[in-house]
Enzyme design. Structure first.
Site, PDB file in Angstrom:
ATOM      1  N   GLU A  72      47.607  42.236  36.952  1.00  0.00           N
ATOM      2  CA  GLU A  72      46.712  41.221  36.377  1.00  0.00           C
ATOM      3  C   GLU A  72      45.362  41.157  37.097  1.00  0.00           C
ATOM      4  O   GLU A  72      44.788  40.079  37.263  1.00  0.00           O
ATOM      5  CB  GLU A  72      47.387  39.840  36.334  1.00  0.00           C
ATOM      6  N   HIS A  76      52.450  33.613  41.377  1.00  0.00           N
ATOM      7  CA  HIS A  76      53.549  34.527  41.694  1.00  0.00           C
ATOM      8  C   HIS A  76      53.690  34.660  43.203  1.00  0.00           C
ATOM      9  O   HIS A  76      52.711  34.532  43.945  1.00  0.00           O
ATOM     10  CB  HIS A  76      53.302  35.919  41.107  1.00  0.00           C
TER      11      HIS A  76
END
Length: 660
Positions: free
Chosen positions: A367, A644
């Site tokens: 990402e 995360h």
């Protein structure tokens, strides 16, 4: 295979692409700011709740018409730019390979010595993280913002954590494992390049924070002094200091020993200079340094508990009398050879760590979609990693079925040279994922050579699968393609034959955000995929069951800015308790329970959704060598910067040979 160092084959196309993007960018930026102003994060909501004058609402009322007017005015230029930009993507290369030419820029990295495979073996450390570097308006849907500043701070934290010297402490007596305040105050950072043995005995691995540049430069033969015994580092092990503490009654050192240790180990380094432009980082809550926040390793204040926390047996010993002026932190790893683990059947160390592992060799990120953020992140990572592959993916309709507006978001960084690289785009993306060129990046790196001039290589693959819940079939198809591409890449890049091997394969690692966990009932098909028969998951006990120590890697976005978890130390403490994990991790879904986490804490399954994976295989490696996991870590150093948890794995490649 030729590695692409620029996105286009000639300068004319590069200039034309820059011109077309220059026409598009104002419209893109204005749209991003306009949408972002209507998607507040929880931190901004709390701030606005304390604003009696509704100042922010007034700003939105004033700026929205201005943004709209400028957006409309920029649309014709953006359309012209798009008509130029889109066809150019057919000539664009699938990645950019960046190699650091000025070695002085890598002030936090250790100079690597080539592995000759002459010793007992060598360890390699791999890290993986989803950093959520989307355009700011999209990142806000994950409750993070200020993408450009976050990219810079993420890079700082990773390279500062990885460039710490690795201190290995050995205890002579396994029964006397308490460490006195005197012994901890003696564990100062080694001189630059020192790989020495400090006279003192402990058998446990310690990662120490070091404040200073060039903290682990190898400076030649001095590193090889004092070899011998079980404390000898493996060949090629960099940036390591060995400390021995003799076992005394009650685990304390005598005054004479303390003086000896202090005399031999006392060393201090200059504080790391603040990087240019870092002053703006503290403007967002993601990067605000608080007392005890060690994320960037730049603060002189240190959490006392993290200085002195030593995990022994099944409990924790707190040495509260340790000098609170220490500038170093110890993150004590659990060593199998000297302590009884809570899970006695495990053969390797595992922990929740506030730092990235020392001497991190390879890093795979997902990402990294925003191109400006990728440049800032690359610049920071180059302070530690010499080789980086970024801007991976395709745009427009090139080689994929649907139009791609952003790249794959994959980024790879390495301390070892990249020999070959290949990228493949998943053609079956659905929904919002179809707008990104999600795929897989395959790399071959050279990590050494044998005395017979055979290359020692390793394979690393990084991927990001379909994210939408319920798209089980799509993810399974992508896993099938991933296996085929892996096999194809190995065959196309291999220059060896069984009869005449020109290169020896030391490891084959696969990592990334697979967007399914091993406990959810909805992910059963992925859990039983054939990929897990070829690649081993250190955290997995079997399909549908994780090992007891494994925890989830997906944080609940709503709690990112809570005081309890907004710093690396605080998040580490919270995740070490079962109740803390239930409050701040996203848990596996079950058809028997409602989708809301609240009100069903007692029925939560596992320790959270673990969707970020580190896998390895023993297939296709050099037959005479053995690969096994040495350490596995869940990392909290990026607390407040992403939703995360990064993961890291250290593999030991054992050659089975005795040291000469």
């Amino acid at each position: 295979m030729v590695l692409y160092t620029s996105p286009f084959p000639n300068s004319f196309l590069s200039v034309l692409h820059s011109f077309s993007w220059g026409l598009i960018f104002p419209c893109y930026w204005l749209a991003d700011r306009l949408v972002g102003s209507f998607v507040p994060t929880t931190y901004e909501k709390r701030q606005r709740a304390d604003d009696p004058c509704y100042f922010h609402a007034l700003c939105i009322i004033i700026t929205t018409p201005i943004y709209l007017a400028l957006l409309v005015a920029s649309l014709p230029f953006a359309l012209i730019g798009f008509l130029l930009w889109s066809p150019l993507q057919s000539a664009r290369r699938p990645y950019i390979y960046s190699r650091l030419k000025d070695k002085n820029h890598a002030n936090g990295a250790t100079l690597l010595t080539e592995w000759k495979a002459a010793g007992t073996g060598k360890s390699f450390c791999f890290g993986s993280a989803n950093v959520c570097l989307l355009p700011d308006s999209l990142a806000r849907f994950n409750n993070v913002f200020n993408t450009q500043a976050r990219a810079k701070e993420i890079g700082r934290r990773i390279r500062n954590g990885a460039s710490r010297p690795q201190i290995k402490i050995y205890i002579d007596s396994p029964t006397n494992t308490s460490i006195s305040a005197a012994s901890f105050s003696s564990l100062v950072s080694p001189q630059a390049g020192d790989n020495r043995t400090v006279n003192a005995g402990i058998k446990r691995t310690t990662s120490m924070e070091y404040k200073g540049d060039n903290c682990g430069s190898n400076n030649g033969e001095e590193n090889r002094e004092d070899k011998g015994g079980s404390a000898e580092p493996h060949e090629g092990e960099e940036n390591t200091c060995i400390v021995r503490i003799n076992g005394e009654e009650n685990g304390h050192m005598s005054d004479t020993e303390t003086d000896t240790v202090n005399g031999q180990a006392r060393a201090s380094g200059p504080a790391e200079p603040q990087l240019e432009g870092d002053a703006d980082i503290s403007k967002t809550p993601n990067h605000k340094q608080k007392e005890g926040d060690s994320g960037s390793l730049d603060s002189c204040s240190a959490s006392r508990e993290s200085l002195v926390k030593v995990r022994v047996g099944d409990g924790t010993v707190d040495q509260s009398t340790v000098n609170n002026k220490l500038l170093y932190k110890a993150s004590i790893m659990k060593k199998t050879s000297v302590r009884k683990k809570k899970h006695t059947d495990e053969t390797f160390d595992h922990e929740i760590s506030a730092f990235f592992p020392a001497n991190l060799d390879f890093l795979c990120l997902q990402e990294v979609f925003d191109k400006r953020a990728a440049e800032k992140l690359k610049e920071q990572l180059h302070h530690y990693f010499e080789y980086i592959v970024y801007d991976v993916g395709v745009y427009s309709c090139h080689s994929c079925c649907s139009f791609k507006f952003v790249n794959s978001g994959l980024l790879f960084a390495s301390r070892y040279p990249v020999m070959d690289a290949a990228y493949h785009c998943y053609p079956n993306g659905r929904g919002m994922d179809s707008l990104a060129s999600k795929g897989a990046l395959f790399l071959k790196v050279q990590v050494g050579s044998t005395p017979q001039d055979q290359r020692i290589v390793g394979y690393i693959s990084c991927t990001h699968l379909q994210a939408i819940a319920g798209d089980t079939t799509v993810r399974c198809e992508q896993l099938d393609m991933l296996q085929d591409w892996l096999s194809e890449f190995r065959k196309s890049t291999s220059s060896s034959s069984t009869a005449n091997p020109e290169e020896l394969v030391a490891f084959d690692v696969l990592c990334g955000d697979l967007n399914f966990d091993n406990c959810s009932s909805e992910d059963k098909l992925e859990q039983q995929h054939s990929l897990f028969t070829h690649y081993k998951d250190p955290c997995r006990a079997g399909p549908g069951e994780d090992k007891p120590w494994a925890i989830g890697t997906l944080l609940d976005p709503e709690g990112l800015y809570d005081e309890e978890v907004c710093t690396p130390d605080n998040l580490q403490k919270v995740l070490e308790s079962e109740e803390g994990r239930k409050g701040y991790l996203v848990y596996p879904t079950s058809k028997n329970h409602s989708s809301s986490q609240k009100g069903r804490k007692a029925s939560l399954k596992g320790n959270g959704r673990r969707i970020d994976y580190m896998l390895y295989t023993e297939e296709g490696l050099y037959l005479e060598w053995k690969v096994e996991v040495e350490e596995f870590s869940f990392i909290t150093q990026l607390a407040g910067l992403t939703d995360h948890l990064p993961v890291a794995m250290r593999l030991m490649v054992s050659t089975g040979e005795d040291d000469p």
